[in-house]
Design an enzyme around this catalytic site. Structure first.
Site, PDB file in Angstrom:
ATOM      1  N   SER A 113       0.847  -1.187   0.000  1.00 53.54           N
ATOM      2  CA  SER A 113       0.000   0.000   0.000  1.00 53.54           C
ATOM      3  C   SER A 113       0.883   1.237   0.000  1.00 53.54           C
ATOM      4  O   SER A 113       2.108   1.138   0.099  1.00 53.54           O
ATOM      5  CB  SER A 113      -0.903   0.002   1.226  1.00 53.54           C
ATOM      6  OG  SER A 113      -0.131   0.360   2.363  1.00 53.54           O
ATOM      7  N   LYS A 114       0.231   2.392  -0.065  1.00 56.40           N
ATOM      8  CA  LYS A 114       0.973   3.660  -0.170  1.00 56.40           C
ATOM      9  C   LYS A 114       1.970   3.837   0.974  1.00 56.40           C
ATOM     10  O   LYS A 114       2.983   4.507   0.810  1.00 56.40           O
ATOM     11  CB  LYS A 114      -0.008   4.831  -0.186  1.00 56.40           C
ATOM     12  CG  LYS A 114      -0.841   4.848  -1.461  1.00 56.40           C
ATOM     13  CD  LYS A 114      -1.074   6.257  -1.960  1.00 56.40           C
ATOM     14  CE  LYS A 114      -1.705   6.288  -3.333  1.00 56.40           C
ATOM     15  NZ  LYS A 114      -3.112   5.843  -3.345  1.00 56.40           N
ATOM     16  N   ARG A 115       1.654   3.225   2.118  1.00 55.23           N
ATOM     17  CA  ARG A 115       2.590   3.311   3.243  1.00 55.23           C
ATOM     18  C   ARG A 115       3.977   2.806   2.865  1.00 55.23           C
ATOM     19  O   ARG A 115       4.977   3.188   3.451  1.00 55.23           O
ATOM     20  CB  ARG A 115       2.090   2.452   4.416  1.00 55.23           C
ATOM     21  CG  ARG A 115       0.947   3.022   5.200  1.00 55.23           C
ATOM     22  CD  ARG A 115       0.628   2.138   6.388  1.00 55.23           C
ATOM     23  NE  ARG A 115       0.303   0.771   5.997  1.00 55.23           N
ATOM     24  CZ  ARG A 115       0.988  -0.305   6.348  1.00 55.23           C
ATOM     25  NH1 ARG A 115       2.053  -0.197   7.107  1.00 55.23           N
ATOM     26  NH2 ARG A 115       0.603  -1.506   5.941  1.00 55.23           N
ATOM     27  N   GLY A 147       5.360   3.076  -0.097  1.00 56.34           N
ATOM     28  CA  GLY A 147       6.004   3.840  -1.169  1.00 56.34           C
ATOM     29  C   GLY A 147       5.193   3.725  -2.443  1.00 56.34           C
ATOM     30  O   GLY A 147       3.965   3.720  -2.390  1.00 56.34           O
TER      31      GLY A 147
END
Ligand code: GLU
Length: 500
Positions: A250-252, A254
């Site tokens: 996920s965006k966490r 990168g």
């Protein structure tokens, strides 16, 4: 075989979904099947046409073409769910008439209260069946009075649903844990589980290959196939792609979208090859294979239960291979945007591009990504001896014993020289060696800093002829001016003497 990729246009194409699209594509292309693209845009609040367009363009960029879809049409269209509302309504009516579905008048608040209570009491949080027993008469009266009900499917009680997943084997669900799903929302839009069944059936999909986040939807969908008298496809659920901490990428973590990896300078063939290796192996310890060969070897049964961790280092390794293998003219064309982005403005004409193409030999063997090319070739554009001399690595070179003499001799030797090609450069270097008695790194390190302004970088044998070929270009060729070796050596020697 008929396969499909059915993205919801609510954001960027995630690499995990791109992998799902790829595995469908590989199956279709490897087995003479048909690949269908369907846009699942019935979530009106979250779907946008911009996102749908971006997903299509990312898929095209990856080289995953489709035989039927919203842009190309086909015999089973339309391929956008928002254009199929009548079809869903007709199927919902059939289920209503057969008593397999019913109107649900519960408000969102009532549903939320019931859900909370169920969670507190430790019961399944599915729909509690509040409206199941509302008679046809009462339902009609309430509709006539202006209430807008949803339509729910009546899940049969006490059944076990078993299906054989092509990746995960037998999967079982008890209907007791499945709440009656919504088929048509009160705003007239179909719910995912209903639209997907109607569409997969009407579009003749034989194999549904999708993320394992949809496993728990599958029993609901199988019940709907049964109720509609439609033949279900075979299912294959792919493990989700994980981040380094083994939670779904996920965006966490990168970058997650195809667009981001594209912007970072990965080639589509590299991303495709890398995604194919996540949870599947082409065999024989081979990893670097073009997409056609991947399709020839791909077997859905050979896909592993785990996709593993998305490893950008490995992607970079794959990308480096494809950068080396690619046509340098193509890489040069792709690099232009990265030069511009990094403050080296250019709009090369044919001669400018031919020059950049030649220069790629100095870059593609040494970088992992397109966005690293401007830095690697930055020595060509912009010449600033003062700034070069301020770099610690350059200082170290010029302060070494004999370096000043080498640079002075180089400037002298170049003064009367025409532009350098490789042979003439070798002759000049030999002359400087004779004059100064310096050789090997004591000779070439000072020459490098005086001509390139950098202590590291491509081989001088390539860089020097490139600099002087570039110096012959004109402003019309659309590249920033390139200062030739003669002027470089002279101004570098001057800058050094000005320091004292
Ligand atoms: N629109 C769904 C999604 O993007 C498709 C799921 C499916 O393939 O059935 O998750």
């Amino acid at each position: 075989m008929r396969l499909r990729f059915a993205p919801s246009p609510t954001g960027q194409l995630h690499v995990g979904n791109a992998r799902t699209a790829l595995f469908n594509w590989l199956l279709a292309r490897g087995g003479g099947g048909t690949f269908v693209l369907r846009i699942e845009d019935t979530d009106v609040e979250r779907s946008t046409t911009a996102s749908a367009d971006a997903i299509l363009s990312d898929l095209r960029w990856l080289g995953l073409d489709w035989d039927e879809g919203p842009d190309v049409g086909g015999p089973h269209g339309p391929y956008r769910q928002s254009e199929r509302l009548e079809i869903y309504a007709a199927h919902a009516r059939r289920l209503m008439e057969a008593g397999e579905a019913y109107y649900c008048f519960c408000s969102p608040e009532q549903l939320e209260t019931a859900r909370r209570r169920a969670l507190i009491e430790g019961r399944p949080a599915g729909y509690p069946g509040t409206c199941r027993s509302i008679g046809a008469r009462e339902a009609e009266e309430r509709r006539a009075a202006g209430e807008r009900p949803a339509i729910r499917f009546r899940v049969p009680e006490g059944r076990e649903i078993v299906f054989h997943d092509l990746v995960r084997g037998a999967i079982r669900f008890e209907t007791a844990v499945i709440g009656d799903p919504v088929l048509i929302r009160s705003d007239g839009h179909p719910a995912y589980n209903f639209a997907v069944v109607v569409d997969d059936a009407l579009m003749g999909i034989t194999h549904v290959v999708r993320g394992e986040d949809h496993i728990s939807n599958t029993p609901r969908q199988l019940l709907l196939y049964e109720a509609l008298g439609l033949k279900p496809p075979r299912f294959a659920h792919l493990a989700l792609v994980m981040g380094p901490d083994h939670t779904p990428l996920s965006k966490r973590h990168g970058a997650t979208s195809v667009a981001e990896f594209r912007r970072r300078g990965y080639l589509p063939e590299a991303l495709v090859n890398y995604l194919a290796l996540l949870g599947w192996s082409p065999g024989d310890d081979e990893e670097l294979l073009p997409i056609g060969e991947l399709a020839r070897r791909f077997r859905i049964e050979a896909v592993g239960h785990s996709a593993g961790v998305f490893d950008e280092g490995k992607l970079a390794w794959v990308n480096r291979h494809y950068l080396k293998a690619a046509d340098p003219a193509r890489i040069a064309g792709l690099a232009v945007a990265h030069f511009r982005e990094q403050g080296i403005p250019m709009a090369p004409d044919a001669a400018g591009l031919a020059f950049l193409t030649q220069a790629m030999a100095m870059a593609t063997g040494s970088v992992d990504r397109l966005d690293q090319i401007p830095r690697r070739l930055g020595f060509l554009f912009g010449w600033d001896p003062g700034a070069a001399l301020a770099q610690p690595a350059v200082r170290e070179v010029v302060e070494a014993p004999g370096a000043r003499e080498v640079i002075a001799a180089l400037a002298g030797a170049l003064a009367g020289e025409p532009r350098l090609d490789r042979e003439r450069f070798r002759a000049v270097a030999a002359h400087v060696r004779q004059q100064t008695g310096r050789k090997a790194s004591a000779l070439f390190h000072p020459i490098r800093v005086a001509l390139m302004g950098e202590a590291e970088g491509p081989e001088l044998d390539l860089a020097v002829p490139a600099i002087d070929a570039g110096a012959e270009l004109t402003a019309a060729d659309g590249l920033p001016p390139i200062v030739g070796c003669r002027e470089r050596a002279r101004t570098f020697a001057e800058a050094m003497s000005n320091e004292h």
